[in-house]
Design an enzyme around this catalytic site. Structure first.
Site, mmCIF file in Angstrom:
data_model
loop_
_atom_site.group_PDB
_atom_site.id
_atom_site.type_symbol
_atom_site.label_atom_id
_atom_site.label_comp_id
_atom_site.label_asym_id
_atom_site.label_seq_id
_atom_site.Cartn_x
_atom_site.Cartn_y
_atom_site.Cartn_z
ATOM 1 N N SER A 563 64.316 -40.718 32.784
ATOM 2 C CA SER A 563 63.346 -40.906 31.715
ATOM 3 C C SER A 563 64.004 -41.682 30.574
ATOM 4 O O SER A 563 64.435 -42.804 30.773
ATOM 5 C CB SER A 563 62.797 -39.550 31.256
ATOM 6 O OG SER A 563 61.652 -39.721 30.472
ATOM 7 N N ASP A 648 53.240 -41.038 37.616
ATOM 8 C CA ASP A 648 53.956 -40.687 36.393
ATOM 9 C C ASP A 648 53.133 -41.058 35.155
ATOM 10 O O ASP A 648 52.741 -42.210 34.992
ATOM 11 C CB ASP A 648 55.302 -41.415 36.364
ATOM 12 C CG ASP A 648 56.268 -40.839 35.346
ATOM 13 O OD1 ASP A 648 55.803 -40.241 34.357
ATOM 14 O OD2 ASP A 648 57.482 -40.982 35.541
ATOM 15 N N HIS A 683 56.155 -37.644 36.839
ATOM 16 C CA HIS A 683 57.404 -37.687 36.086
ATOM 17 C C HIS A 683 58.397 -36.614 36.516
ATOM 18 O O HIS A 683 59.589 -36.851 36.538
ATOM 19 C CB HIS A 683 57.094 -37.526 34.595
ATOM 20 C CG HIS A 683 58.185 -37.988 33.696
ATOM 21 N ND1 HIS A 683 58.572 -39.314 33.627
ATOM 22 C CD2 HIS A 683 58.980 -37.316 32.828
ATOM 23 C CE1 HIS A 683 59.547 -39.430 32.736
ATOM 24 N NE2 HIS A 683 59.810 -38.240 32.244
#
Length: 711
Positions: A563, A648, A683
């Site tokens: 991330s 995501d 995610h």
């Protein structure tokens, strides 16, 4: 399954490579409407940049799906020789996990709540027992049954009504963090037909056991922007809108205080917070603003007795302080200091009990738990000896107790849950995570805290673990991990899966770079906005220190992050590619400039105070100077594995896809460049405790294969 021969693998590698190249060069074939929006902003800054891979920003186009599929095929072909090794790693990691496991029970409103797992099952079973642990078990949810028809399933936001008869819960089956909320009758087992779509999954009950408050998201940006009031038995389409967060840089949420007296609506941005309160026994009343928002004023509130306790940065309290005010006088001019600001101690959180106040602090990077009696007779800290540990208060939902429940683990010590009697100072170990297989012994591993020197002279801490007996001769493979954004601190933590690296000779290090809050709030402030590059140069300095001290060498050094940590990976391979043999970048935020220019993308507007608003030319130029995608050039890069999820909602899949496409066209080396897209996840990756291990096996097999370790 069709068995691949050596020749077919070779053909597949060639074909996938050619297709990936052809697709990546097919510039602007698809032009989503929002491309014009970004182009106008670029023009406003006199930037004639052409984004040759923007066409990948269209998940509805089959050509994009075909591209991602071909990348997956290319990954499978290039790693076919590690297939059995990945399976062996998965089996090895799974074998360390106690499959028939359960959480330590915690008591809430007359019931003990327990989460347990059964052998061979991926998902938890939520249960409770009334009054005593010897009482009959009541199954609230068997998520294995609920998830059996889905590739992805996440149950979240469980909230029990005051009378213990109803439970609300959120379900996400796409991994976009768009939850539907449902209500279940715990007496009859019936799930009511009312379904509330597009929520955060969390909700909270009024004291009347009929009124439910919840947060809805914007359909396009997924910003949590509205609080609704639902009345049991009514159509959710008629729910009353209680509050709308109109500022696009803010999000909102709702919860009930530990005292159960108040329903609270919170509004938050990176730099500012605001709360509204309503007595829970008047759930259809109007909310009152606690303290109106002021830019730069952050505060959090806890209720006890007739007072509110306010954790805040008021009066330039950079590391925060604790203040107190009465229920009837909540605005900031009424707040009185209880625990003053300290320049060397970050005040992170508090837990309130009838006779004790528990304060979570951080000093010199180390977490500390402080216990004070309200009447002032005692003030002490729980003792912790290591420098590579993390400690935190756990579930403590009840006021009327002298027992503090807290968690502890260290790089070489499995996660533990303990009860501490704040009166007698006696601690009781309730549970320590079992590491099955009979091979784990914490004394076989050495832990250290090291300090590197950054470019500006700042000392950068690292937490390190390795098997005892290694030689610091530069020949050890070493994986260094980092994050460094949003003030999120990656504390030293134990991992059973990490043993698969350590026991094969790897050293593991966490670089506590600026952008987190490991060394206090200033550590965060000096790693964001126009200081963001400190995060990257800190990580590089930590890496070079490990090489200089003989822990590893550039031939054996690996880095990973996900991330915003994936952004970190993208930056370091542009800035110092020569010191890493391999890099894993998971769900990486690498197309920073384009994303921050497009306020229709989920979460963008709320990020301005973290990265800067690129509509301002100063921030535009600074972000452009480090954004990984915008700084790919024709040079050698390390071996790289990039992973993402099609659904995501935090970092859209097209960021890593575009980045990889650009790297393929420009890089001058013959090193591996692999991208794997989970077509069913978002995610957080795969759902289920074992499916997630398969993704870890992908990462570890990549690292071990580069080191020539085959089993």
């Amino acid at each position: 399954m069709k068995k691949l021969t050596f020749l077919s693998i070779a053909c597949l590698i060639f074909a996938a490579s050619i297709n990936a190249q052809e697709i990546s060069k097919n510039t602007m074939t698809i032009t989503p409407p929002k491309a014009d929006k970004v182009a106008k902003k670029l023009k406003a800054h006199n930037d004639v940049r052409i984004d040759e891979y923007y066409w990948l920003n269209n998940p509805e186009d089959q050509k994009v799906i075909d591209y991602l599929t071909k990348e997956n095929e290319y990954y499978e072909a290039k790693t076919a020789h590690t297939k059995k090794f990945k399976e062996a790693l998965f089996d090895e990691m799974k074998a360390r996990i106690k499959e028939d496991d359960e959480s330590v029970p915690y008591k809430l409103n007359g019931y003990y709540y327990i989460t347990r797992y059964e052998t061979g099952k991926d998902y938890p079973i939520y249960t409770r027992k009334k009054g005593s642990l010897n009482a009959k078990e009541e199954v609230l949810f068997d998520v294995n049954e609920m998830a059996k028809d889905y590739a992805y399933y996440n149950l979240a936001g469980l909230s029990v009504s005051e009378d213990n008869k109803l439970i609300s819960f959120g379900v996400d089956t796409l991994s976009r963090r768009k939850y539907d909320i449902f209500i279940k009758n715990l007496e009859t087992g019936e799930v009511y037909p009312e379904r509330v779509p597009l929520t955060t999954g969390s909700s909270t009950w009024g004291s009347d056991n009929k009124t439910l408050f919840y947060t809805r998201k914007d359909e396009n940006t997924l910003r949590a922007d509205r609080i609704y009031r639902h009345i049991l038995g009514t159509d959710p389409a008629t729910d009353e809108l209680v509050y709308t967060e109109k500022d696009e840089t803010f999000g909102t949420y709702v919860y009930k205080t530990k005292s159960r007296k108040y329903i609270v609506i919170g509004s938050y941005s990176t730099l500012t917070s605001e709360f509204r309160i309503l007595e829970a026994n008047n759930p259809r009343g109007d909310f009152k603003v606690f303290q109106p928002r002021e830019r730069g004023l952050e505060y959090n509130i806890s209720h006890y007795g007739s007072n509110w306790y306010v954790l805040t940065n008021k009066d330039k309290a950079l590391n925060f302080k604790l203040m107190k005010t009465s229920e009837g006088n909540t605005t900031k001019e009424n707040w009185v200091d209880m625990i003053p600001h300290r320049t060397d101690v970050l005040l992170e959180d508090i837990d309130i009990f009838k006779d004790f106040l528990v304060i979570s602090e951080r000093n010199n990077g180390l977490t500390k738990i402080r216990i004070k009696k309200w009447e002032g007779s005692e003030d002490y800290y729980l003792p912790f000896q290591s420098e590579t540990y993390t400690a935190f208060t756990a579930q403590n939902p009840e006021f009327e107790t002298k027992i503090l429940r807290y968690g502890y683990n260290a790089l070489n010590t499995p996660a533990s849950i303990l009860d501490f009697d704040m009166e007698t100072k006696k601690k009781t170990l309730l549970k320590q995570t079992e590491v099955l297989g009979g091979k784990f012994d914490k004394d076989n591993y050495q832990t250290e805290r090291l300090w590197a020197t950054a470019e500006d002279g700042t000392k950068i801490p690292m937490s390190v673990i390795y098997r005892k007996g290694i030689k610091k001769d530069g020949k050890n493979p070493l994986l260094i991990y980092g994050y460094g954004s949003y003030g999120a601190t990656i504390d030293p933590y134990f991992s059973t899966v990490r043993l698969s690296l350590l026991d094969r000779g790897f050293i593991f290090a966490i670089a506590h770079v600026r952008g987190g809050e490991y060394m206090g709030r200033q550590w965060y402030e000096s790693g964001k906005l126009l200081h963001k590059k400190n995060t990257f140069t800190d990580f590089i300095a930590a890496s070079k220190h490990l090489i200089a001290e003989g822990y590893t060498s550039k031939e054996h050094l690996y880095a990973s992050g996900g991330s915003a940590g994936g952004l970190l990976m993208g930056a370091i391979v542009n800035m110092a590619p020569e010191i890493y043999n391999g890099v894993i970048s998971s769900v990486p935020f690498v197309d920073v400039l384009t994303t921050m220019l497009d306020d229709s993308i989920p979460l963008t507007t709320g990020e301005y105070d973290e990265w800067g608003n690129p509509n301002d030319i100063a921030y535009y130029n600074y972000i452009k100077s480090y954004s990984p995608y915008d700084n790919v050039v024709a040079k050698d890069y390390p071996n790289m594995l990039v992973t993402t999820g099609l659904h995501d909602s935090q970092v859209q899949y097209w960021e890593p896809a575009k980045w990889v496409a650009k790297l393929r066209d420009l890089k001058t080396d013959s090193n591996l460049l692999l991208m794997y897209t989970n077509m069913d996840a978002g995610h957080g990756g795969a759902s289920g405790r074992f499916e997630a291990l398969k993704e870890v096996a992908i990462d570890y097999a990549f690292l071990l294969d580069l080191e020539g370790i085959k089993d």
